[in-house]
Write an enzyme that holds these catalytic residues in place. Structure first.
Site, PDB file in Angstrom:
ATOM      1  N   LYS B  78       0.790  -1.268   0.032  1.00  0.00           N
ATOM      2  CA  LYS B  78       0.219  -0.168  -0.085  1.00  0.00           C
ATOM      3  C   LYS B  78       1.101   1.181   0.009  1.00  0.00           C
ATOM      4  O   LYS B  78       1.892   1.338   0.610  1.00  0.00           O
ATOM      5  CB  LYS B  78      -0.786   0.147   1.156  1.00  0.00           C
ATOM      6  N   SER B 153      -9.823   2.098   2.659  1.00  0.00           N
ATOM      7  CA  SER B 153      -8.957   2.879   1.849  1.00  0.00           C
ATOM      8  C   SER B 153      -7.782   1.972   1.086  1.00  0.00           C
ATOM      9  O   SER B 153      -7.074   2.330   0.118  1.00  0.00           O
ATOM     10  CB  SER B 153      -8.086   3.914   2.572  1.00  0.00           C
ATOM     11  N   SER B 177     -10.055  -0.376   6.977  1.00  0.00           N
ATOM     12  CA  SER B 177      -9.611  -0.280   5.538  1.00  0.00           C
ATOM     13  C   SER B 177      -8.666  -1.425   4.975  1.00  0.00           C
ATOM     14  O   SER B 177      -8.303  -1.444   3.854  1.00  0.00           O
ATOM     15  CB  SER B 177      -8.529   1.205   5.382  1.00  0.00           C
TER      16      SER B 177
END
Lengths: 94, 490
Positions: B78, B153, B177
């Site tokens: 990420k 997210s 997330s």
């Protein structure tokens, strides 16, 4: 509840430049969210200590000697502007 | 040999047995990324050194040296997790082009285990979002239906993993997330107990809530990735000194006698009938496997969404104060320097560098922490947080894990919820309480909606009890309707 004047004050505290045409929208959106937060007020928290770290807090020590981690050059790599080993900024002070 | 279905241990064994080289395996995934990423926009940066790192691994294997548990496994990371030499933008214009001079501790651990970093994954800006729609780098698409969001997210992580552009990915979870996008994309995601995985090098959103964790295709892979990245780190003062269990070795689908709690407060009329159907089936199947169900109540979960948004916005307003255009990151351009002062320098830079959702949350947090409001808002929410944790610790005396849906609906269409911030926040109704209490949480895919979108099951455990949720997930995985199914973009 959070009018335009308040938005301007908060934006100043947060060092955020808000475009004038967006102030009303932020005021509406933030008011709605803060209304939603207000339900927390009704919960009885008499005598309760605030909790921040949700798991056990442990204290770790290390020996007090300096360790080199990075070269100055590494840390300057991402500078928007530099002069030698110095971060360069526009004349904003004084 | 089908390279797509290889688990981490199988891949490692195949390398050791010289059935395939690390270079071949890495090239296979880089080619998939090149072919499919344009349809998904899951990657924000692709490593230019992955093949040479793979070649180094091949030499290591050829010379007979022992290799790590994740040897050859291609990971996407990420974007807000710092990777030396690879841009780490946190999905924001504010950090466009920022290349960290160091690896996050968890990345260092992956590399020490001989994993190969393939690239960086798209996300909501500074992890603020539940759909990947706030990313400065464009929306990311759900491989099961590209008109739909992958969740957020960690949208890029979920999308990339579901489409198998990666063998494994890392996401972060502050209010759901990891679990929510894993749920929307039909993969396994685990948010460890707070303190399990070092936050050093993980760009901070809300420091008392953030945890990084694996988002992968199987529970066995999740267990192996988790034990690799967990562990005390002197560079993170909140990291736990608890020894890391070898989750993968103790993985078992035998859950006879395990007590599973069903939260009274989560029986919602607003839950989508498809989600309810898949959930009810998981309950029925787990009963057949010998689990015992207990009805439990955690009344304060009704306040979890406002508590979470209040606390996380407050912490974020402090964490994001560092982005000032001085030493790194975006800096506004100024034509007229004669009238420029420091405050304007900061305000213009930040006003231009941060997107709308980030600005909203910074302002919310600033307000809640400001003089005259701190006690009523932030301090009050922290007091309620302690009460919430107490309620959870009480019910974990009656049950081993909590079972619930992850979200009230499957994935929604891109653009459907982005106009109303509060509507988007209410998506997180089942996930935020886990972070507030610092508990461990997982999403495991179990079924589909009538229009073919994945639906997962959420498992929550008490502090440091990840083995229990891994085992229940393992049991569910064996009988999941999603087994063997591949998404539209594949």
């Amino acid at each position: 509840m959070i009018d335009s004047k308040k938005i301007e004050h908060i934006a100043k505290l947060a060092r955020l430049k808000i475009q004038p045409e967006n102030v009303q929208q932020y005021s509406d959106q933030l008011s709605k969210v803060l209304n939603h937060f207000d339900q927390i007020a009704q919960i009885d928290t008499t005598g309760i200590e605030p909790l921040v770290t949700p798991t056990e807090i442990e204290i770790f020590h290390r020996d007090d000697f300096a360790e080199k981690q990075f070269d100055a050059e590494n840390l300057l790599q991402n500078a928007p502007d530099r002069s030698g080993n110095l971060f360069k900024v526009p004349p904003v002070v004084g | 040999m089908n390279l797509i279905d290889l688990t981490f241990s199988e891949a490692r064994q195949a390398l050791i047995d010289k059935k395939i080289s690390a270079v071949e395996l890495t090239r296979f995934y880089l080619e998939r990324i090149e072919k499919l990423n344009p349809q998904l926009n899951a990657f924000t940066a692709i490593s230019k050194t992955a093949l040479s790192e793979a070649a180094t691994l091949d030499s290591k294997i050829a010379s007979g040296q022992p290799v790590g548990a994740l040897a050859g496994v291609g990971f996407g990371i990420k974007d807000m997790v710092c990777t030396k030499g690879l841009p780490s933008t946190a999905g924001s214009k504010m950090l466009q082009g920022f290349v960290p001079p160091y690896d996050a501790t968890l990345v260092r651990k992956l590399k020490n285990a001989d994993a190969i970093i393939l690239g960086k994954l798209n996300q909501d800006e500074f992890a603020m979002g539940s759909s990947n729609e706030t990313s400065y780098y464009g929306v990311c698409r759900n491989p099961w239906n590209p008109d739909y969001v992958p969740g957020g997210s960690s949208g890029g992580s979920a999308s990339a993993q579901a489409a198998r552009l990666t063998m494994g990915t890392i996401g972060t979870d502050t209010g759901g997330s990891i679990r929510q996008p894993a749920n929307f994309c039909g993969i396994v995601g685990i948010k460890p107990t707070y303190g399990r995985v070092s936050r050093y090098g993980v760009i901070a959103y809300a420091s008392s809530l953030d945890q990084a964790g694996p988002m992968v295709s199987t529970v066995a892979d999740a267990a192996l990735a988790l034990e690799t990245i967990c562990g005390h780190d002197p560079l993170d003062s909140t990291s736990s000194s608890r020894p890391v269990d070898t989750f993968s070795k103790s993985l078992s689908s035998n859950i006879k006698g395990l007590k599973i709690g069903l939260l009274k407060e989560y029986q919602k009329d607003s839950t989508d009938p498809d989600v309810q159907k898949v959930f009810d089936k998981s309950v029925a199947e787990l009963k057949k496997l010998g689990a015992e169900f207990v009805e439990i109540s955690v009344p304060l979960v009704e306040y979890a969404v406002p508590m979470y948004y209040l606390i996380s916005a407050s912490e974020a307003s402090s964490n994001l104060a560092r982005y000032d255009g001085v030493k790194y990151g975006y800096r506004a351009e100024f034509k007229d320097l004669s009238a420029l002062n420091l405050e304007d320098f900061y305000a213009e830079t930040r006003g231009q560098g941060f997107g709308a959702e980030v600005q909203r949350r910074i302002m919310l947090g600033t307000y809640c922490l400001s003089s005259g409001y701190y006690d009523a808002y932030y301090n009050k929410a922290c007091q309620v947080r302690r009460l919430l944790l107490q309620q959870y610790q009480n019910i974990f005396q009656k049950c081993d894990v909590i079972l619930s849906p992850v979200t009230t609906t499957p994935a929604f269409k891109i653009g459907e919820k982005s106009a109303d911030p509060l509507k988007m926040y209410l998506n997180d109704i089942f996930t935020t309480s886990t972070n507030l209490a610092g508990l461990g949480g997982m999403s495991v895919p179990f079924g589909f909606s009538t229009n073919g979108l994945p639906i997962g099951i959420q498992l929550t455990c008490n502090h440091f009890q990840e083995q229990k949720i891994l085992n229940v997930a393992y049991a569910l995985e064996q009988i999941s309707e999603t087994k063997g199914k591949t998404p539209h973009v594949f």
